[in-house]
Design an enzyme around this catalytic site. Sequence first.
Site, PDB file in Angstrom:
ATOM      1  N   LYS A 193       0.751  -1.363   0.107  1.00 49.71           N
ATOM      2  CA  LYS A 193       0.036   0.082  -0.098  1.00 49.71           C
ATOM      3  C   LYS A 193       0.836   1.172   0.021  1.00 49.71           C
ATOM      4  O   LYS A 193       1.499   1.588   0.979  1.00 49.71           O
ATOM      5  CB  LYS A 193      -0.916   0.381   1.231  1.00 49.71           C
ATOM      6  N   GLY A 246       6.171   4.883   8.965  1.00 52.25           N
ATOM      7  CA  GLY A 246       5.357   6.037   9.157  1.00 52.25           C
ATOM      8  C   GLY A 246       5.608   6.471  10.478  1.00 52.25           C
ATOM      9  O   GLY A 246       6.649   6.556  11.301  1.00 52.25           O
ATOM     10  N   SER A 247       4.569   7.019  11.085  1.00 52.16           N
ATOM     11  CA  SER A 247       4.607   7.957  12.497  1.00 52.16           C
ATOM     12  C   SER A 247       4.274   6.740  13.518  1.00 52.16           C
ATOM     13  O   SER A 247       3.784   5.852  13.399  1.00 52.16           O
ATOM     14  CB  SER A 247       3.494   8.844  12.520  1.00 52.16           C
ATOM     15  N   THR A 248       4.599   7.381  14.816  1.00 54.11           N
ATOM     16  CA  THR A 248       4.706   6.207  15.908  1.00 54.11           C
ATOM     17  C   THR A 248       3.007   6.105  16.294  1.00 54.11           C
ATOM     18  O   THR A 248       2.827   5.029  16.612  1.00 54.11           O
ATOM     19  CB  THR A 248       5.394   7.014  17.034  1.00 54.11           C
ATOM     20  N   LEU A 249       2.463   6.990  16.170  1.00 54.52           N
ATOM     21  CA  LEU A 249       0.913   6.981  16.501  1.00 54.52           C
ATOM     22  C   LEU A 249       0.187   5.984  15.443  1.00 54.52           C
ATOM     23  O   LEU A 249      -0.337   4.879  15.979  1.00 54.52           O
ATOM     24  CB  LEU A 249       0.290   8.276  16.250  1.00 54.52           C
ATOM     25  N   GLY A 251       1.917   3.620  13.831  1.00 54.58           N
ATOM     26  CA  GLY A 251       2.481   2.276  14.299  1.00 54.58           C
ATOM     27  C   GLY A 251       1.852   1.492  15.416  1.00 54.58           C
ATOM     28  O   GLY A 251       1.719   0.300  15.524  1.00 54.58           O
ATOM     29  N   GLU A 269       9.221   0.991  11.403  1.00 62.61           N
ATOM     30  CA  GLU A 269       9.888   1.910  11.422  1.00 62.61           C
ATOM     31  C   GLU A 269       9.516   3.254  11.592  1.00 62.61           C
ATOM     32  O   GLU A 269       8.718   3.596  10.557  1.00 62.61           O
ATOM     33  CB  GLU A 269      11.106   2.008   9.849  1.00 62.61           C
TER      34      GLU A 269
END
Length: 502
Positions: A193, A246-249, A251, A269
């Site tokens: 994606k 992407g972002s920690t949120l 993730g 990551e």
Amino acid sequence: MVATYTHHFDTSLYKGNVTVHTGLYIDGKWVNPIEGGSIDIVNPTNGKVITAVAGAGAKDVDAAVKAARKAYKTSWGLKVPGAERGKLLDKLADLVEKHQHQLAALEALNVGKHYHMALGMDLAFSIQTLRYYAGWSDKVQGKTIETNDKKLAYTRHEPWGVVGAIVPWNFPLMMAMIKLGPALATGNVVVLKPSDVTPLTALFLADLINEAGFPPGVVNIVNGYGNTAGAAISGHPSIEKVAFTGSTLVGRKILKAASESNLKAVTLELGGKSPTIVFDDANLDQAIKWAARGMFFNMGQACIAGSRIYVQEGIYDKFLEGFTQAAQGLTKAAGGPFEEGVQHGPQVSQTQFDRVMGYISSGKSDGAKVHVGGEREGEQGYFIKPTVFVDAKPDMKIMQEEIFGPVCSIVKFKTEEEVTEWANDTTYGLAANILTENNGRAVRMANALEAGSIFVNCASAPEIGLPFGGYKQSGLGREMGEAALYTYTQLKAVHVNIGQVL
């Protein structure tokens, strides 16, 4: 019939027509979404719509997973020797290299980065990645392990099966290759994606994958939003592994979905808030150049951006002066991706522009001082001037949270011990930069800093052969290098009785 879009490039840097399918690539064919839906793709230099692409939903992801599972069981996976998988990856690398100028033009158009950067960095690294993992395809080996003279014991690294790969918008093609390379080399099949903001190069890549001769279903590409297509991948019971950048949120959401579905393996990551530490004994000219590169590379839209710059007091004033000149020079060299001499482009989207400007407002309201920049550049598009804060305190949002834009803070420090504590005072741990001519200090600092990648007397300089990933909330697992191969395989132990009798 799936629609196509042709962009006519007529610039001094690139001239030509580039055509992409705008549908979904599933089971080796272009298809339209089962439930309909489309996504507008916007040019970040002027805010105008380039084209619209299909938006996948859960049913489309399910169709892609079924095609992938069929391919894994019949025409890929352990049924295809590693050497054959390597040949196909090499052929794909040849095709990407053949079309590198078209791909670079698409990347520049879609992301807003300069054409020469897209060509020299994104495409070069993508080609290198494919060739690197093509070479690994027949070298994923287990071990024979000594036990006793009546048993043969050995291990095998076997593919997971269906892998879901979700990639970000800052380096769209390159991030796709960093996941496709090791996944395919080890025998997995993939549902990819791309970001809903920057899918164009992935769509172009699909036709190259087909031309290279990969069996249908080995790679499937589903454009879509994170809360629809991304969520469907994260929670799908037949996907055995997810690789996400992407972002920690986000993730955290993926990790939760993975645990609640089938306990699928997850590689994450995630974000970063990297420190750049400049000591008194650093080569000042080089330190300024590397720190500026480490911060403003790709308009600050990089997970390893060195946005917390700590400078030892003996050279602080001279460093600040030189870094200010570098930031102002980038502002003067701002422009579109196909203009000569441009070194600084726009943020990728209105959403990202607003996010970065929000952090600038936060820094001002919290009491930090804008030393340079701090405002938009121009009247159209998503341009923000390279921004430098001074007088920032450790607990401010601009010092603790990932901004993902051309915004940094420069802070004075006294001792090695002090700056080590400050540098580690964050929930992130992706990268850190150390600038010093003292080799002993460089090694001490590299060992003391809590980050997955340490760059000494350089910044933003990853290599495909070295593992990449984060400490703390910057992620799980490693990408790139040999280490990535083992995140795309599961380890099996085989015990063979050759003489034990009950």
